[in-house]
Design a protein around this motif. Structure first.
Motif, short mmCIF file in Angstrom:
data_model
loop_
_atom_site.label_atom_id
_atom_site.label_comp_id
_atom_site.label_asym_id
_atom_site.label_seq_id
_atom_site.Cartn_x
_atom_site.Cartn_y
_atom_site.Cartn_z
N THR A 32 0.80 -1.22 0.00
CA THR A 32 0.00 0.00 0.00
C THR A 32 0.83 1.28 0.00
O THR A 32 0.28 2.37 -0.15
CB THR A 32 -0.94 0.02 1.22
OG1 THR A 32 -0.14 -0.12 2.41
CG2 THR A 32 -1.96 -1.10 1.14
N ARG B 96 -1.93 -1.04 7.63
CA ARG B 96 -1.32 0.24 7.24
C ARG B 96 -0.66 0.97 8.42
O ARG B 96 0.46 1.44 8.30
CB ARG B 96 -2.36 1.14 6.59
CG ARG B 96 -2.83 0.61 5.25
CD ARG B 96 -3.95 1.49 4.69
NE ARG B 96 -4.57 0.85 3.56
CZ ARG B 96 -4.41 1.24 2.31
NH1 ARG B 96 -3.63 2.25 2.04
NH2 ARG B 96 -5.02 0.61 1.34
N SER C 263 2.47 -0.81 9.41
CA SER C 263 3.35 -1.21 8.30
C SER C 263 3.71 -2.68 8.41
O SER C 263 4.88 -3.06 8.31
CB SER C 263 4.62 -0.35 8.28
OG SER C 263 4.32 0.97 7.97
#
Length: 188
Positions: free
Chosen positions: A109, A152, A155
């Motif tokens: 992402t 997200r 990470s």
């Protein structure tokens, strides 16, 4: 037959991909009012193989991947197809060194060139947009890798396996940096 995967685009809300358990792939570009059958455009895909997953790119509207498996017919080859032109053409991007039929895929992402592929025999990564793949070990066993998600905020790559629950690859920052430098090195 049955739809196994539906992938709406996060880039264009009108685009939705749908794959089935009898090897059919359809795309709508108008939010579902009409659908185009793209099946015949997937060169080399075994007839009636399962399209287990369709993954729409978070970066490019016309880019998507198909995780295809055909083990139910005794074919244990991995198949991961990619399009960059809204399904007009497809290519299998699996390297010869990948072991086991394909089960899952995800594009990072943050760094689009960093990608992960889960197979019946483990986890594979590419830092150069799917050109080369290597098995990711680092404590991860060679097990059926069923699902992949990016957390997200942390990470992290969260990996769902068959029979071993969840495994987390913490801190993707170093892999992202490697992917960035690989691509920059190719551009020079």
């Amino acid at each position: 037959n049955s739809i196994l995967s539906i992938a709406p685009s996060s880039v264009d809300r009108q685009l939705i991909w749908a794959g089935t358990d009898d090897g059919q792939l359809h795309l709508t570009c108008d939010g579902g009012d009409s659908w185009t059958d793209l099946t015949a455009r997937i060169t080399g895909m075994p007839e009636e193989a399962w399209i287990a997953r369709v993954i729409a790119s978070e970066y490019e509207a016309g880019t998507a991947w198909l995780v295809v498996n055909n083990y139910r017919k005794g074919d244990y080859q991995p198949y991961l197809y990619r399009t960059d032109d809204y399904g007009s053409s497809w290519r299998n991007i699996v390297a010869k060194n990948i072991n086991g039929y394909a089960l899952s895929f995800i594009q990072d992402t943050v760094e689009p060139n960093l990608q992960f592929l889960g197979t019946e025999n483990g986890l594979w990564s590419s830092g150069d947009d799917g050109e080369h793949w290597q098995q990711l070990k680092n404590g991860f066993p060679s097990v059926s890798t069923m699902d992949l998600k990016i957390q997200r905020r942390e990470s992290a790559l969260v990996i769902g396996t068959f029979g071993r629950a969840i495994w987390v690859l913490d801190d993707l920052k170093s892999l992202r940096e490697l992917a960035r430098t690989q691509v920059q090195g190719r551009l020079r």
